[in-house]
Each structure stands twice: as C-alpha cells, then as structure tokens.
Design a protein around this motif. Sequence first.
Motif, PDB file in Angstrom:
ATOM      1  N   ASP A 293      -0.570  50.998 -25.266  1.00 13.80           N
ATOM      2  CA  ASP A 293      -0.896  50.974 -26.816  1.00 13.80           C
ATOM      3  C   ASP A 293      -1.987  51.770 -27.272  1.00 13.80           C
ATOM      4  OD1 ASP A 293      -3.031  49.648 -25.777  1.00 13.80           O
ATOM      5  OD2 ASP A 293      -3.007  48.001 -27.047  1.00 13.80           O
ATOM      6  N   PHE A 294      -2.488  52.865 -26.398  1.00 12.67           N
ATOM      7  CA  PHE A 294      -3.320  53.837 -26.848  1.00 12.67           C
ATOM      8  C   PHE A 294      -2.601  54.761 -27.781  1.00 12.67           C
ATOM      9  CE2 PHE A 294      -5.822  57.655 -26.205  1.00 12.67           C
ATOM     10  CZ  PHE A 294      -7.031  57.297 -26.581  1.00 12.67           C
ATOM     11  N   ASP A 295      -3.315  54.983 -28.794  1.00 12.60           N
ATOM     12  CA  ASP A 295      -2.845  55.952 -29.894  1.00 12.60           C
ATOM     13  C   ASP A 295      -3.362  57.339 -29.541  1.00 12.60           C
ATOM     14  OD1 ASP A 295      -1.661  57.421 -31.692  1.00 12.60           O
ATOM     15  OD2 ASP A 295      -2.280  56.051 -33.423  1.00 12.60           O
TER      16      ASP A 295
ATOM     17  N   LEU B   6     -13.600  65.517 -26.136  1.00 13.87           N
ATOM     18  CA  LEU B   6     -13.471  64.072 -26.577  1.00 13.87           C
ATOM     19  C   LEU B   6     -11.899  64.119 -26.964  1.00 13.87           C
ATOM     20  CD1 LEU B   6     -16.730  62.999 -28.062  1.00 13.87           C
ATOM     21  CD2 LEU B   6     -15.771  62.359 -25.869  1.00 13.87           C
ATOM     22  N   MET B   7     -11.191  64.859 -27.582  1.00 14.20           N
ATOM     23  CA  MET B   7      -9.976  64.658 -28.056  1.00 14.20           C
ATOM     24  C   MET B   7      -8.624  64.294 -27.296  1.00 14.20           C
ATOM     25  SD  MET B   7      -9.105  68.989 -29.184  1.00 14.20           S
ATOM     26  CE  MET B   7      -7.518  68.207 -29.724  1.00 14.20           C
ATOM     27  N   ASP B   8      -9.022  64.991 -26.110  1.00 16.27           N
ATOM     28  CA  ASP B   8      -7.725  64.984 -25.086  1.00 16.27           C
ATOM     29  C   ASP B   8      -8.218  64.495 -23.711  1.00 16.27           C
ATOM     30  OD1 ASP B   8      -8.791  67.142 -24.748  1.00 16.27           O
ATOM     31  OD2 ASP B   8      -6.858  68.202 -24.917  1.00 16.27           O
ATOM     32  N   ASP B   9      -9.825  64.176 -23.580  1.00 14.13           N
ATOM     33  CA  ASP B   9     -10.371  63.904 -22.211  1.00 14.13           C
ATOM     34  C   ASP B   9     -10.226  64.889 -21.099  1.00 14.13           C
ATOM     35  OD1 ASP B   9     -11.342  61.458 -23.076  1.00 14.13           O
ATOM     36  OD2 ASP B   9      -9.517  60.581 -22.599  1.00 14.13           O
ATOM     37  N   THR B  10     -10.345  66.156 -21.523  1.00 18.07           N
ATOM     38  CA  THR B  10     -10.167  67.422 -20.516  1.00 18.07           C
ATOM     39  C   THR B  10     -11.483  67.709 -20.382  1.00 18.07           C
ATOM     40  OG1 THR B  10      -9.873  69.060 -22.431  1.00 18.07           O
ATOM     41  CG2 THR B  10      -7.804  68.027 -21.440  1.00 18.07           C
TER      42      THR B  10
END
Length: 598
Positions: free
Chosen positions: A176-178, A216-220
Amino acid sequence: MLFVARVTRAAEGNGGGCCRAAMVTNPVHGLPFLPGSSFTDSTVLKFSAYFQEDVPISTEEHYRIRQVNIYYYLEDDSMSVVEPVVENSGIPQGKLIKRQRLAKNDVGDHYHWKDLNRGINITIYGKTFRVVDCDQFTQEFLKSQGIELNPPEKMALDPYTELRKEPVRKFVTPSDFDQLKQFLTFDKQVLRFYAIWDDTDSLFGECRHYIIHYYLMDDTVEIREVHERNNGRDPFPLLMNRQHMPKILVENAKNFPQCVLEISDQEVLEWYTAKDFIVGKSLTILGRTFFIYDCDQFTRQYYKDKFGMPDLPRIDVSKHEPPPVKQELPPYNGYGLIEDSAQNCFALIPKAPRKDIIKMLVNDNKVLRYLAALESPIPEDKNRRFVFSYFLATDMISIFEPPVRNSGIIGGKFLGRTKVVKPFSSVDNPVYYGPSDFFIGAVIEVFGHRFVILDTDEYVLKYMESNASQYSPEALASIQNRIRKQDAPTQDVPPEDTLAPGSESMQATEEPKAQDLDTLIDTIQMHLKDHSCKDNLREAFQIYDKEESGFVDKEVFFKVCDTLNVPVDDSLIKELIRMCTHGEGKINYYNFVRAFSN
C-alpha cells in the motif's frame, strides 16, 4: 546367607500392550535382580529411531527419512524393527526386520539391552539407525539397572513430506506504499554524507575520500569521489551511478550477472534505506567498506526529525604521523668492531663511526704500557714476555712481543690496535677492557689467550695515582706493594715477572713477616667471603705430603688447586702464594689453607 525376596510388577502402557516385569529385590541393598526366566513375552523395550535412505532417481528429493520403532524382547534378547504404515506412501512398510537376535559385530556378539540408549547409532544389516527417544517404561527400566540415559533428541522429518504440506499457491499482498506520494513529498531532497575508503592494508592501497548522496524521493544511492589537485588520477565524476543498492542478497543470487542484468526484488532480501547511513558507522557497498565521518546540516536536521537523533558529531579521520619506529640492528656476526659493522645498517655506503674528539685531544699520545706473561700449558711459552700498550685516546690495545735471540719464536707484533672484549660479555652489547682493568696481577683474556700483568712503567704509576677513583682497591694495593718494594733496601728479591703462577722462578729468599701474612689472610677471607669453603683442601695437600713437613711441590700445589677450583688467578691469592713459597720450589700449604678456613 539367607535372602528374603520381594516380587514387584511394573506395568506401563506402550505400543506392545501391557508390559509387566517381575523383579526380585534384595531387601538389604535394594538392588534388583533380573533373571531371564522372570520376564514374560509381553516385557518389551521400545525405542524410537529413524534411518536415511538415498533417492538417486528423483529430481524432487535426494534422500528420505524413514521413522521406525525398535522393540527389544527381554525374554530371549531378541529384537525387531517395525516402520509405522503411512497410507498412500508407495513404500513397502510394516515389519522391516523380524523378531530375532541381531548380530552386533563380525565376531558374533549380539545386541543386549545394555547396548541401547538414546542419542546413539546402531547398525543392523548394513543400515544405520539413529535412536532418538524411548517410552516411559523403557526409561524407568534402564534407570533401575543403573544405566545413565542420554538426553532425548528431536525426530528428524522427511523434507519431501514437509514440502508437500505447504500450500500449492502463494499470493503476495500488494504493498500500500504510494510511490507517487513519496516522489512529490521528497522531491529534490538529498541526504549528503562524507565518507572515506581506507585501503592502506593492501599493497599500494591508500585512503580516499567520497561523497555519498541518498535521494529520498526514490531511495537511490550515488557515490562521488573527491579529487585533489595533482593526485595523479583521472577526474571521473562518479564512482557509482545513481541506483538502488542491495543490502542482503538471496542465497542463490550471489552469482547473479549484475553487469548485464538489472537486479530485481526477487534477488534481494533487503535494500539500503536512510536508517542505514549513520555518522560514525561503516557500511559495505558493492564490496567496498565506507566509513561515514560527517554529513551536511540538512541531513542532521532530517535525522533529528525522522529518527530522533539530536546530535551527529563529526569524526576526525585525519591521518596522524605514526610514532618513529625504533631501528633494531641485526645480531653481531663477530667480524670487526661492532660500531663499524653497525654502519652497514645505517647507509648503503657505510661511514666511519663518530669519535669522541674531546677525548682524543685530551688523551693524545697518552699510552699505558704493561709487561705481561702468557698463561699456557706449553713449556716454551713460560718465558715469553709481552708488552701491552693501551691507548687512552681510542681505548685500543696493541700487543708486542720483544724478539728473544735463539728462542725459536719469532717476535714482533702480536696484536694490532683494536678494542678487546671482556670474556662473558654479550655479543650484542660488548664490554671492552678499560684502564681500570690493567694492574699488576690482573688476568687479561685476549681472543682466547690469557695474560698476567707483571709490571708497569713509571707513567702508569703516575696515571693511577692521579686517577685513583677509576681503580679498585685491589689495583691500588698492587701498585702500593710495588712502590714499597722499590723503596726497600737492595736485597736478593726476584723480579716482578717471576710472580706468574706456575713459573719456575717464583721464589723468595726470606720468610714473610707474620704480621703481613696475617693481614693478607684476613683480607682474602673478607674478599672471598661468598666463596664456597674448601674444608677438604688441607686433606688434599696432606695426601701428597707423605713426610708431614707442611710443604708440597709447586706442580702438586697447582694441581690440587685446579682440582678444587681455587681461584689462583686472583691477585691477592697470587700474593699469598708468593709469601708461602720457599726455596727449592716448595710451598707452605698450612698458611695457604688458613685463608680458606672458617
């Protein structure tokens, strides 16, 4: 002796039905007695076991575990092995081994109930059974017979049977993570960390600085190398492109071709997240271990709000100069002086060791000369005399032997200028002879040759008087005795060079004064107070003194002294020998023994 027997019966419900055993108990000692005829057919010991069977032709299983029950019949010591029947197993099950006495080894011995226990392996007809447990009746029976039971083990499970119990289909609940919400919330927010990669332990390794960016936007994660000016490296901007970093891989994905294929969630158990990047900790990324020592202000505020870490102090990773390593010299090989040999370890082209210029200027042309005799068992060496020259400027010694006509020995230079090491000194830290070691009566050992100082010149006497603090009382006493003899009236006194022990010219023409002899004996007793007492010295001399005259020959005297380890090399002992010597080569051993008595 009459025993009263008491019969008891124990009943325990097990797989073989009701088991009863008649036990005869000694009322005095309480020890059970179990004859074979006292057991009935229903008295059975039951053990749970399993064995492993290979499955070579199946692709789904490599082996199977088969669980069995081992029954031991106490009536006739027979055994049977029964496998519980599993419905639709496709395997012939039931009674695997009929009731019979089973051989334990090739000799012909059979299994006995004393050989059975929990946690052991037993081999029956080539198959190895692992005994894991037993029933309650068997446990009580073995304990009553004094057998210590091993702890029970868990029954092994068949891997193929357990696999069939799992559900056929697996459903994964969607997360359910958006991701869109994460992108809109943390867009353009980057955590910046400063790290180092310390590779100095490897050959040609060095410590290099990096900047780690966590988006932080996509954990890269992205890793940039910090280049220094004129460091000799190509200015590549990135060490690792922006990508998701796996933290823990699946066991089967360790050999995954990451260079040509993209890693997915199926090959990764856990990814790197923001909580893994903490100042002061190390983390391994693609085989390299980075140590994070600092971060920027935004990152500190983020960790304070998100994880409750109020303070992330900067860690000093600057390299400090290591302490200087103490240079250790290799062991001395014995060639030349140790100072000269050590120069080969300091420079490729060795230089001459530094000299004490002040000492050389003060003691220039100052030479101490001594007359010495050679201690040798060879008769031709008894009359040889040598001149020792000690150079105060360099602490070197030279030895010259004056030529004697028709002696058969070529005189001349016996030893060139060099430093002479004292005996019993260590090779790495040698102790050289100094001016205080040279006095009348002293024994000097030069490269295996022993010399006795007989006389000195006038300059040595003046030097010793002006530097009395450098000499021992023994050395000063020898000089005082020489001056006293020079000042005495002329009489038939033998020269000083005849005082060498064993010399045939060691004699005196008059009896020594009793007062001087007693003083010398008291001095020797104080000087040799730590020396072992020679109680059998007088007896050894009396063996050779058949006439009981109190005198022995010089050869016999020195032979006895050598046998009993008497220190005849000591200058005081030499003076005592001289005072005890009388005409015709006889020595009065009564006065000599007094110096070694209690």
